[in-house]
Design a protein around this motif. Structure first.
Motif, mmCIF file in Angstrom:
data_model
loop_
_atom_site.group_PDB
_atom_site.id
_atom_site.type_symbol
_atom_site.label_atom_id
_atom_site.label_comp_id
_atom_site.label_asym_id
_atom_site.label_seq_id
_atom_site.Cartn_x
_atom_site.Cartn_y
_atom_site.Cartn_z
ATOM 1 N N ASP A 194 0.828 -1.211 0.000
ATOM 2 C CA ASP A 194 0.000 0.000 0.000
ATOM 3 C C ASP A 194 0.856 1.251 0.000
ATOM 4 O OD1 ASP A 194 0.731 0.584 2.683
ATOM 5 O OD2 ASP A 194 -0.975 -0.546 3.467
ATOM 6 N N THR A 195 0.194 2.396 -0.147
ATOM 7 C CA THR A 195 0.935 3.653 -0.276
ATOM 8 C C THR A 195 1.641 4.044 1.020
ATOM 9 O OG1 THR A 195 -1.138 4.846 0.135
ATOM 10 C CG2 THR A 195 -0.467 4.566 -2.159
ATOM 11 N N ASP A 196 1.170 3.556 2.161
ATOM 12 C CA ASP A 196 1.859 3.852 3.415
ATOM 13 C C ASP A 196 3.147 3.037 3.529
ATOM 14 O OD1 ASP A 196 1.696 5.440 5.887
ATOM 15 O OD2 ASP A 196 1.726 3.495 6.879
ATOM 16 N N MET A 197 3.174 1.873 2.902
ATOM 17 C CA MET A 197 4.412 1.105 2.840
ATOM 18 C C MET A 197 5.387 1.769 1.855
ATOM 19 S SD MET A 197 2.703 -2.696 2.713
ATOM 20 C CE MET A 197 4.219 -3.630 2.575
ATOM 21 N N ILE A 198 4.855 2.331 0.797
ATOM 22 C CA ILE A 198 5.696 2.992 -0.198
ATOM 23 C C ILE A 198 6.338 4.248 0.385
ATOM 24 C CG2 ILE A 198 5.698 4.170 -2.443
ATOM 25 C CD1 ILE A 198 3.406 2.248 -3.271
ATOM 26 N N ILE A 199 5.534 5.077 1.045
ATOM 27 C CA ILE A 199 6.063 6.279 1.706
ATOM 28 C C ILE A 199 5.242 6.524 2.976
ATOM 29 C CG2 ILE A 199 4.696 7.784 0.188
ATOM 30 C CD1 ILE A 199 8.147 8.679 1.674
ATOM 31 N N THR B 176 10.230 16.345 -4.888
ATOM 32 C CA THR B 176 11.574 15.805 -4.688
ATOM 33 C C THR B 176 11.862 15.553 -3.210
ATOM 34 O OG1 THR B 176 12.486 18.045 -4.617
ATOM 35 C CG2 THR B 176 12.443 16.940 -6.756
ATOM 36 N N GLY B 177 12.848 14.688 -2.968
ATOM 37 C CA GLY B 177 13.299 14.441 -1.604
ATOM 38 C C GLY B 177 12.670 13.243 -0.939
ATOM 39 N N PHE B 178 11.686 12.615 -1.588
ATOM 40 C CA PHE B 178 10.985 11.494 -0.958
ATOM 41 C C PHE B 178 11.648 10.140 -1.229
ATOM 42 C CE2 PHE B 178 7.688 14.763 -1.452
ATOM 43 C CZ PHE B 178 7.232 14.844 -0.148
ATOM 44 N N GLY B 179 12.538 10.096 -2.226
ATOM 45 C CA GLY B 179 13.182 8.836 -2.566
ATOM 46 C C GLY B 179 13.990 8.235 -1.425
ATOM 47 N N ALA B 180 14.543 9.105 -0.575
ATOM 48 C CA ALA B 180 15.342 8.630 0.560
ATOM 49 C C ALA B 180 14.517 7.819 1.536
ATOM 50 C CB ALA B 180 15.979 9.821 1.277
ATOM 51 N N ASN B 181 13.207 8.022 1.532
ATOM 52 C CA ASN B 181 12.325 7.323 2.473
ATOM 53 C C ASN B 181 11.391 6.326 1.793
ATOM 54 O OD1 ASN B 181 12.403 10.489 3.759
ATOM 55 N ND2 ASN B 181 13.123 8.792 5.007
ATOM 56 N N PHE C 284 9.827 3.061 0.806
ATOM 57 C CA PHE C 284 9.769 1.779 1.529
ATOM 58 C C PHE C 284 10.530 1.849 2.854
ATOM 59 C CE2 PHE C 284 9.486 0.350 -3.023
ATOM 60 C CZ PHE C 284 8.159 -0.022 -2.996
ATOM 61 N N ASP C 285 10.447 2.993 3.534
ATOM 62 C CA ASP C 285 11.291 3.270 4.702
ATOM 63 C C ASP C 285 11.250 2.164 5.742
ATOM 64 O OD1 ASP C 285 12.836 5.735 6.022
ATOM 65 O OD2 ASP C 285 11.632 4.759 7.579
ATOM 66 N N GLU C 286 10.066 1.697 6.093
ATOM 67 C CA GLU C 286 9.967 0.714 7.179
ATOM 68 C C GLU C 286 10.469 -0.656 6.771
ATOM 69 O OE1 GLU C 286 5.928 0.942 8.476
ATOM 70 O OE2 GLU C 286 6.192 2.936 9.356
ATOM 71 N N MET C 287 10.579 -0.900 5.471
ATOM 72 C CA MET C 287 11.151 -2.151 4.995
ATOM 73 C C MET C 287 12.640 -2.018 4.715
ATOM 74 S SD MET C 287 8.231 -3.848 2.524
ATOM 75 C CE MET C 287 7.868 -2.419 1.518
ATOM 76 N N ARG C 288 13.091 -0.788 4.434
ATOM 77 C CA ARG C 288 14.510 -0.556 4.086
ATOM 78 C C ARG C 288 15.403 -0.329 5.292
ATOM 79 N NH1 ARG C 288 14.783 4.376 0.242
ATOM 80 N NH2 ARG C 288 17.033 4.027 0.335
ATOM 81 N N PHE C 289 14.821 0.251 6.363
ATOM 82 C CA PHE C 289 15.660 0.681 7.484
ATOM 83 C C PHE C 289 15.190 0.152 8.832
ATOM 84 C CE2 PHE C 289 15.736 4.106 4.273
ATOM 85 C CZ PHE C 289 17.075 4.070 3.940
ATOM 86 N N ASN C 290 16.155 -0.110 9.714
ATOM 87 C CA ASN C 290 15.841 -0.421 11.107
ATOM 88 C C ASN C 290 15.491 0.880 11.819
ATOM 89 O OD1 ASN C 290 16.562 -3.330 11.195
ATOM 90 N ND2 ASN C 290 18.619 -2.568 10.694
ATOM 91 N N ARG C 291 15.002 0.769 13.045
ATOM 92 C CA ARG C 291 14.605 1.963 13.791
ATOM 93 C C ARG C 291 15.767 2.898 14.089
ATOM 94 N NH1 ARG C 291 9.920 0.138 18.166
ATOM 95 N NH2 ARG C 291 8.405 -0.586 16.602
ATOM 96 N N ASP C 292 16.984 2.350 14.112
ATOM 97 C CA ASP C 292 18.151 3.203 14.367
ATOM 98 C C ASP C 292 18.704 3.827 13.087
ATOM 99 O OD1 ASP C 292 19.323 1.069 13.096
ATOM 100 O OD2 ASP C 292 20.656 0.527 14.758
ATOM 101 N N ALA D 264 9.494 7.781 -8.142
ATOM 102 C CA ALA D 264 10.215 8.492 -9.195
ATOM 103 C C ALA D 264 11.500 9.117 -8.665
ATOM 104 C CB ALA D 264 9.315 9.566 -9.799
ATOM 105 N N ASP D 265 11.460 9.671 -7.459
ATOM 106 C CA ASP D 265 12.638 10.331 -6.889
ATOM 107 C C ASP D 265 13.741 9.321 -6.602
ATOM 108 O OD1 ASP D 265 13.730 12.912 -5.925
ATOM 109 O OD2 ASP D 265 13.799 11.892 -3.988
ATOM 110 N N PHE D 266 13.370 8.093 -6.286
ATOM 111 C CA PHE D 266 14.362 7.037 -6.070
ATOM 112 C C PHE D 266 15.055 6.664 -7.382
ATOM 113 C CE2 PHE D 266 15.733 2.617 -5.700
ATOM 114 C CZ PHE D 266 16.402 2.618 -4.490
ATOM 115 N N GLY D 267 14.328 6.821 -8.493
ATOM 116 C CA GLY D 267 14.892 6.487 -9.801
ATOM 117 C C GLY D 267 14.162 5.386 -10.537
ATOM 118 N N ILE D 268 13.064 4.894 -9.961
ATOM 119 C CA ILE D 268 12.272 3.852 -10.609
ATOM 120 C C ILE D 268 11.311 4.511 -11.596
ATOM 121 C CG2 ILE D 268 10.518 2.063 -10.262
ATOM 122 C CD1 ILE D 268 11.898 1.517 -7.530
#
Length: 201
Positions: free
Chosen positions: A20-25, A36-41, A43-51, A91-95
């Motif tokens: 879903d879109t909340d998983m995407i961003i 712009t600037g959203f690519g860094a985040n 799939f944030d919860e799947m890409r990064f640990n809490r730290d 798009a900002d990530f490059g996909i």
């Protein structure tokens, strides 16, 4: 908006269904209306640990997929809320292209407005593309919007359907504002005529 014509790139496999879109961003990053600037985040919860450290086994964190431009996804991609930040992050990530068996309607429409080509294909074809994506960065897919084909790294070619108007907009790099500006001469003529015929308006 950048034109989309032919894309030859790495495809990342993401077989999860109902992304879903909340998983995407995630909603905590919706703090701007800039695209712009959203690519860094993404799939944030799947890409990064809490730290803040990367989760090594998440597909887009693997070295061979960090520069992926195509995403081969599971069914019902982009469901949930209608936030346009989701395609902005992608798009900002490059996909530039997402392939799935189905998409949520609003997300699907928002992709075209933001220069992303969403492709719907049958499950058996998506399975072939998913297997090809699993080969890593040495296996590059080609997406040709003009001929409406996806070609695997080993030459298997699959046709896809796309709305003629949406295809035109992507090929020409026209978002909603671009479409309006393309009619500028006609709009100016109409405005001049209205000012002459109805100056009180």
């Amino acid at each position: 908006m950048e034109k989309f014509q032919t894309l030859n790139g790495v495809a990342a496999p993401m077989p999860l269904v109902n992304i879903d879109t909340d998983m995407i961003i995630p909603k905590m990053f919706l703090k701007s209306i800039k695209r712009t600037g959203f690519g860094a985040n993404l799939f944030d919860e799947m890409r990064f640990n809490r730290d803040g450290t990367e989760i090594a086994d998440f597909v887009l964190n693997k070295p061979q997929y960090r520069s992926a431009e195509i995403l081969v996804a599971g069914d019902n991609f982009g469901c949930g809320s209608s936030r346009e930040h989701a395609p902005w992050a992608i798009a900002d990530f490059g996909i530039k292209c997402v392939i799935s068996t189905s998409f949520a309607d609003i997300f699907f429409s928002n992709c075209f407005k933001n220069g992303i080509l969403p492709i719907v294909l049958p499950q058996d074809v998506v399975d072939v593309l998913m297997d090809d994506a699993e080969k890593g960065s040495n296996a590059r897919m080609t997406v040709d919007l003009e001929t409406q084909t996806v070609t695997t790294s080993d030459g298997q070619e699959f046709a896809f359907d796309v709305d003629a108007h949406k295809k035109h907009c992507l090929l020409e790099g026209l978002d909603d504002i671009g479409l309006t500006l393309a009619k500028k001469a006609s709009i100016d003529t109409f405005e001049a005529s209205m000012q002459k015929d109805r100056p009180w308006v």
